[in-house]
Scaffold this active site. Structure first.
Site, PDB file in Angstrom:
ATOM      1  N   ASP A  62     -44.218 -25.961  56.175  1.00 32.28           N
ATOM      2  CA  ASP A  62     -43.321 -25.271  55.253  1.00 32.28           C
ATOM      3  C   ASP A  62     -42.619 -26.279  54.343  1.00 32.28           C
ATOM      4  O   ASP A  62     -42.035 -27.249  54.808  1.00 32.28           O
ATOM      5  CB  ASP A  62     -42.273 -24.480  56.041  1.00 32.28           C
ATOM      6  CG  ASP A  62     -41.301 -23.748  55.147  1.00 32.28           C
ATOM      7  OD1 ASP A  62     -41.676 -22.679  54.622  1.00 32.28           O
ATOM      8  OD2 ASP A  62     -40.174 -24.239  54.964  1.00 32.28           O
ATOM      9  N   TYR A  67     -37.643 -29.723  47.766  1.00 32.06           N
ATOM     10  CA  TYR A  67     -37.749 -30.765  48.778  1.00 32.06           C
ATOM     11  C   TYR A  67     -38.327 -32.065  48.219  1.00 32.06           C
ATOM     12  O   TYR A  67     -39.243 -32.664  48.811  1.00 32.06           O
ATOM     13  CB  TYR A  67     -38.610 -30.279  49.952  1.00 32.06           C
ATOM     14  CG  TYR A  67     -38.044 -29.108  50.724  1.00 32.06           C
ATOM     15  CD1 TYR A  67     -36.746 -28.643  50.497  1.00 32.06           C
ATOM     16  CD2 TYR A  67     -38.801 -28.460  51.687  1.00 32.06           C
ATOM     17  CE1 TYR A  67     -36.241 -27.557  51.200  1.00 32.06           C
ATOM     18  CE2 TYR A  67     -38.300 -27.376  52.408  1.00 32.06           C
ATOM     19  CZ  TYR A  67     -37.023 -26.928  52.155  1.00 32.06           C
ATOM     20  OH  TYR A  67     -36.531 -25.853  52.856  1.00 32.06           O
TER      21      TYR A  67
END
Length: 293
Positions: free
Chosen positions: A49, A54
């Protein structure tokens, strides 16, 4: 590694998934990310995930394990940070998915979430339509919502999504009563994030300004008996074996921590009496303890 059906999607996921947020940290170089991602797959973890937010995570996944694409289910999150497009628009969704496909070096993404957008954005509808159109185009297999509280409930009852992601842990239990039963009964996929509640037991005093601060205060009010377990084991097993949870994602840049999590889950569910005590302590002390985004 235990595998579970992901709702009624027809795919299976490992009970423990890998949250790749930490890989996006500038302190994690490519060599470390390469080794970590391949070891994750070697350990039998089949859900990875990530998200646009990110850092370098999507690029690193594409660069280092796209050649092993058939071995894992890929999940990401979109809605923002697309050049020339306002956040949380149809174009931000479709553009974010197109960019993710390039970074991840894949022709399709298994699960794409709206990344914790608000209720009013969901009600507007264009972001959901963006996901639906990319699913029709074959670039996304399952459309999902990641978020909490009223927005999550709206998403669940909208009938638009295949799966969901939300906080489920010893310090975030409201979802277990509502709407997790609806998710389970509806046959939707469910990814539990923050299964160890950001590990607030690391701190002897309030971690002011730290992301685990709210959970630290909640844990102090709850009188939880560890029954001889480490905090991380108790928390992880509580989340992973909550009805309706298909998989829980643990984020780390330390492979040894990941191995410890796997060993903990191999022990299976914790005793029913222990679960009842954890649930009772949360309900007794709940002071507007809403789900944390």
């Amino acid at each position: 590694m235990e595998k579970r059906k992901f709702g009624k999607t027809g795919i299976e996921v490992s009970v423990l998934g890998f949250g790749a947020m930490h890989l996006g940290n500038a302190k994690i170089d490519d060599a470390t990310a390469d080794k970590m991602l391949n070891e994750v797959l070697d350990l039998g973890i089949t859900l990875i995930d990530t998200a646009r937010a990110y850092g370098q995570s999507e690029r690193q996944i594409g660069q280092f394990i796209s050649h092993r694409r058939s071995e894992f289910i890929l999940s990401t999150k979109v809605g923002y940070d697309v050049q020339w497009q306002p956040d949380w628009t149809y174009e931000a969704i479709t553009g974010g998915i197109e960019q993710a496909l390039k970074l991840l070096k894949t022709d399709y993404i298994d699960i794409v979430h709206l990344h914790s957008c608000s209720l009013d954005i969901l009600e507007r509808g264009d972001v959901i339509r963006g996901l639906e159109d990319m699913k029709k185009a074959g670039k996304v297999r399952f459309i999902a919502y990641s978020g909490e509280n009223e927005a999550l409930k709206y998403a669940v009852f909208s009938g638009k999504f295949d799966s969901f992601q939300a906080s489920v842990n010893i310090c975030d239990q409201r979802i277990i009563d509502d709407p997790l039963p609806e998710i389970f009964n509806g046959g939707f996929g469910m990814i539990a994030k923050r299964p160890i509640a950001n590990a607030p037991w690391r701190w002897d005093s309030p971690p002011v300004g730290h992301y685990s601060a709210e959970y630290w205060h909640r844990l102090q009010k709850m009188n939880i008996d560890l029954h001889g377990m480490e905090w991380s084991e108790l928390a992880l097993r509580f989340t992973a074996y909550t009805q309706g949870v298909n998989t829980c994602i643990a984020g780390t840049s330390n492979i040894d921590h990941l191995k410890e999590n796997i060993k903990a889950l191999e022990k299976g569910p914790i005793e029913a009496e222990t679960i009842q005590q954890i649930r009772s302590e949360f309900r007794k002390n709940d002071d507007n303890w809403i789900g944390l985004i």
